[in-house]
Every structure is written in C-alpha cells, then in structure tokens.
Design an enzyme around this catalytic site. Structure first.
Site, mmCIF file in Angstrom:
data_model
loop_
_atom_site.group_PDB
_atom_site.id
_atom_site.type_symbol
_atom_site.label_atom_id
_atom_site.label_comp_id
_atom_site.label_asym_id
_atom_site.label_seq_id
_atom_site.Cartn_x
_atom_site.Cartn_y
_atom_site.Cartn_z
ATOM 1 N N ASP A 126 34.759 31.530 27.466
ATOM 2 C CA ASP A 126 35.101 32.438 28.562
ATOM 3 C C ASP A 126 34.111 32.306 29.707
ATOM 4 O O ASP A 126 32.953 32.698 29.592
ATOM 5 C CB ASP A 126 35.110 33.881 28.040
ATOM 6 C CG ASP A 126 36.330 34.139 27.171
ATOM 7 O OD1 ASP A 126 37.450 33.890 27.639
ATOM 8 O OD2 ASP A 126 36.146 34.574 26.012
ATOM 9 N N HIS A 163 38.458 28.850 29.411
ATOM 10 C CA HIS A 163 39.232 29.864 30.131
ATOM 11 C C HIS A 163 38.435 30.262 31.372
ATOM 12 O O HIS A 163 37.429 30.961 31.280
ATOM 13 C CB HIS A 163 39.438 31.066 29.177
ATOM 14 C CG HIS A 163 40.166 32.221 29.771
ATOM 15 N ND1 HIS A 163 40.244 33.443 29.121
ATOM 16 C CD2 HIS A 163 40.861 32.360 30.924
ATOM 17 C CE1 HIS A 163 40.955 34.285 29.867
ATOM 18 N NE2 HIS A 163 41.333 33.659 30.965
ATOM 19 N N HIS A 201 37.152 28.876 21.939
ATOM 20 C CA HIS A 201 37.535 29.470 23.226
ATOM 21 C C HIS A 201 36.266 29.851 23.993
ATOM 22 O O HIS A 201 35.389 30.546 23.470
ATOM 23 C CB HIS A 201 38.398 30.708 22.964
ATOM 24 C CG HIS A 201 38.973 31.321 24.192
ATOM 25 N ND1 HIS A 201 40.095 30.832 24.823
ATOM 26 C CD2 HIS A 201 38.581 32.395 24.914
ATOM 27 C CE1 HIS A 201 40.375 31.580 25.874
ATOM 28 N NE2 HIS A 201 39.454 32.540 25.967
ATOM 29 N N MET A 240 33.151 33.464 33.405
ATOM 30 C CA MET A 240 33.389 34.578 34.341
ATOM 31 C C MET A 240 32.381 34.505 35.480
ATOM 32 O O MET A 240 31.205 34.196 35.254
ATOM 33 C CB MET A 240 33.215 35.915 33.618
ATOM 34 C CG MET A 240 34.073 36.058 32.363
ATOM 35 S SD MET A 240 33.964 37.701 31.680
ATOM 36 C CE MET A 240 34.805 37.468 30.110
ATOM 37 N N MET A 264 47.252 37.270 28.971
ATOM 38 C CA MET A 264 46.137 38.201 28.740
ATOM 39 C C MET A 264 46.689 39.510 28.172
ATOM 40 O O MET A 264 47.601 40.106 28.747
ATOM 41 C CB MET A 264 45.392 38.507 30.048
ATOM 42 C CG MET A 264 44.541 37.384 30.592
ATOM 43 S SD MET A 264 43.318 36.704 29.450
ATOM 44 C CE MET A 264 42.346 38.151 29.004
ATOM 45 N N SER A 292 36.693 33.312 20.200
ATOM 46 C CA SER A 292 36.041 33.374 21.502
ATOM 47 C C SER A 292 34.529 33.443 21.298
ATOM 48 O O SER A 292 34.007 34.417 20.753
ATOM 49 C CB SER A 292 36.507 34.598 22.282
ATOM 50 O OG SER A 292 35.624 34.812 23.359
ATOM 51 N N GLY A 298 37.771 37.363 19.519
ATOM 52 C CA GLY A 298 36.323 37.309 19.668
ATOM 53 C C GLY A 298 35.620 38.323 18.810
ATOM 54 O O GLY A 298 35.127 38.024 17.708
ATOM 55 N N ASP A 332 45.251 36.397 24.404
ATOM 56 C CA ASP A 332 43.799 36.611 24.480
ATOM 57 C C ASP A 332 43.494 38.064 24.830
ATOM 58 O O ASP A 332 43.911 38.548 25.890
ATOM 59 C CB ASP A 332 43.237 35.665 25.563
ATOM 60 C CG ASP A 332 41.722 35.719 25.685
ATOM 61 O OD1 ASP A 332 41.058 36.367 24.855
ATOM 62 O OD2 ASP A 332 41.219 35.092 26.644
ATOM 63 N N MET A 361 37.848 32.333 34.321
ATOM 64 C CA MET A 361 38.129 33.597 35.013
ATOM 65 C C MET A 361 37.269 33.612 36.275
ATOM 66 O O MET A 361 36.292 34.371 36.388
ATOM 67 C CB MET A 361 37.806 34.779 34.084
ATOM 68 C CG MET A 361 38.833 34.920 32.966
ATOM 69 S SD MET A 361 38.242 35.919 31.600
ATOM 70 C CE MET A 361 37.374 34.658 30.682
ATOM 71 N N GLY A 417 37.535 40.203 31.516
ATOM 72 C CA GLY A 417 36.194 40.570 31.947
ATOM 73 C C GLY A 417 35.252 40.902 30.802
ATOM 74 O O GLY A 417 34.055 40.698 30.924
HETATM 75 C C1 DX5 Z 1 38.346 38.624 27.939
HETATM 76 C C2 DX5 Z 1 38.170 37.221 27.390
HETATM 77 C C3 DX5 Z 1 38.495 37.128 25.948
HETATM 78 C C4 DX5 Z 1 37.621 37.972 25.060
HETATM 79 C C5 DX5 Z 1 38.334 38.199 23.772
HETATM 80 O O1 DX5 Z 1 38.181 38.617 29.309
HETATM 81 O O2 DX5 Z 1 39.025 36.318 28.074
HETATM 82 O O3 DX5 Z 1 38.553 35.783 25.503
HETATM 83 O O4 DX5 Z 1 36.378 37.387 24.804
HETATM 84 O O5 DX5 Z 1 37.554 39.060 23.016
HETATM 85 P P1 DX5 Z 1 38.167 40.160 22.059
HETATM 86 O O6 DX5 Z 1 38.896 39.438 20.955
HETATM 87 O O7 DX5 Z 1 36.952 40.883 21.584
HETATM 88 O O8 DX5 Z 1 39.109 41.016 22.863
HETATM 89 ZN ZN ZN Z 2 39.388 34.281 27.167
#
Ligand code: DX5
Ligand code: ZN
Length: 222
Positions: free
Chosen positions: A41, A72, A39, A43, A143, A14, A204, A182, A74, A148
C-alpha cells in the site's frame, strides 16, 4: 508482460499491517504461511490522508520476496511514478480511477513497463464507470473501505459492486478480468466476498493480528 498467477482465489496479505522493523522476516513468514501475492500500500498524504512508503522500501521488500508484489498506488497523478515502482520490483501496478485524468494513457504506460494493470475504485465510485476500460486492464480493485488506513470495517455495499462488475465484465466478454477486494476482509466475510465474484482477497490487520498466519490464510481461502 508479467502475469497474475492463475489460481482463484488468491490471498494477498497487506504488508501495511506487518512489523516494518522486521520486514524481511515478515515476508518470509507470510509466504511460508501460503500468501499468493504480497499487497503493498503506497500512500502519498495527498490522494489519501496518510503517508506510507515509496520506491526504496518497495525495493527492500522485493529483495526478500518470492511471491509477486501487488502494488496499490493510492497517490495523485500516478503517471509520475509508474517507472520508479516498476524498477523497484512491482509485479502488478494498480492506480485509482479517481486519481487519473487520462486513465487509458496510464494503463498503456503500465503495460509499456511490462506489467499487468489494475484500476481501483473508491466506495463511492460506481463500477459501471469502468466499462470502457475493462477490455484494456487485467484487474479491478474494489475498495471496501475508504483508502488510507488498515483496520477499518468492511462496507457491505462492496458486495453488490463486485457482482455488478462481474456481470458487466462477462457481458462484454472480459471473462479473464480479476476482481480484487481490499479493506476489512476477514475470515468471517471472505465466503460472501468470493460468492459475489471476487478472485483476489487483500487482508491486512486480520491476518497480522491473528497470531496464526497460516491458519488465517487458509480460512480466507476457504
Ligand atoms: C487501505 C489499504 C488496504 C489495507 C487493508 O487503504 O489499501 O490494503 O491495508 O487492511 P485491512 O485488511 O486491515 O482493512
Ligand atoms: Zn490496498
């Protein structure tokens, strides 16, 4: 339609946890270290309590990426932005079950853009709710934290959800469905996540804090 690479498992670092000031170098380093997917993210500060990036930054990432961008979303009402993210270079588009009033239509819109479609479920959303859409999608993103933020702890009930989803998919003949996980994925829990039936591991903070991207990615791959 674009395809998700065939190998299993796939490791999807991520980029949320990388150094955004050096995004190009980080992408090159993580790909050289063995990343299969990148990946991304997205948001919106509405569906989730955090704001990250939009299409221009995805396009900047794409300019440095050789591996597919696993985007992804969100975000609330993602239909409004699917075409923008496809244009920016997304290779897979995942939306949240909780964010879509007409999920079947959203999945069709992703396919019409030539992309594989993923649907994600939050920790409190049961996977059996996906049964009637499984035949129309390429991937489910389970998830294992509340979306977030990076760096949260893995919620162990996700393991049962992965197995249950794999059973449902097999029962209805969706044997090609990819299951991605994830949130809080580390070298310590990767083996049990794969054993439960996951094909794609997102990770991530664990990778980017490790100081050894290649070593950590191969530990996740197992
Ligand atoms: C959370 C994201 C993840 C996040 C994963 O909302 O969708 O992709 O970045 O990060 P780690 O591996 O640090 O939980
Ligand atoms: Zn994600």
């Amino acid at each position: 339609m674009k395809r998700i690479p065939d190998a299993r498992p796939l490791i999807a670092p991520s980029l949320l946890s990388c150094d955004f000031a050096r995004i190009g170098e980080e992408i090159q380093a993580i790909e050289a270290a063995g990343a299969d997917l990148l990946h991304v993210d997205v948001m919106d500060g509405h569906f989730v309590p955090n704001i990250t990036i939009g299409p221009p930054v995805v396009a900047a990432m794409k300019a440095h990426a050789a591996r597919p961008l696993d985007v992804h979303l969100m975000i609330s009402d993602p239909d409004r932005y699917l075409a923008d993210f496809a244009k920016a270079g997304a290779d897979i588009l995942t939306v949240h079950w909780e964010a879509c009033a007409h999920l079947h239509r959203t999945v069709q819109a992703i396919h019409d853009l030539g992309l594989p479609a993923g649907v994600s479920v939050n920790p409190a959303t049961p996977v059996w709710l996906l049964k009637d859409i499984l035949g129309d999608i390429e991937m489910v993103l389970v998830m294992s934290v509340n979306p977030g933020f990076g760096g949260q702890r893995f919620i162990p009930q996700a393991l049962e959800k992965i197995s249950e989803l794999r059973n449902i998919a097999d029962d209805i003949g969706c044997t090609d469905l990819r299951i991605e996980v994830d949130g809080g994925v580390t070298a310590e829990n990767a083996a049990e996540i794969k054993r439960a039936g996951a094909d794609i591991l997102v990770s991530g903070s664990a990778i980017f804090k490790s100081g050894d991207y290649a070593g950590y990615i191969s530990a996740l791959r197992g």
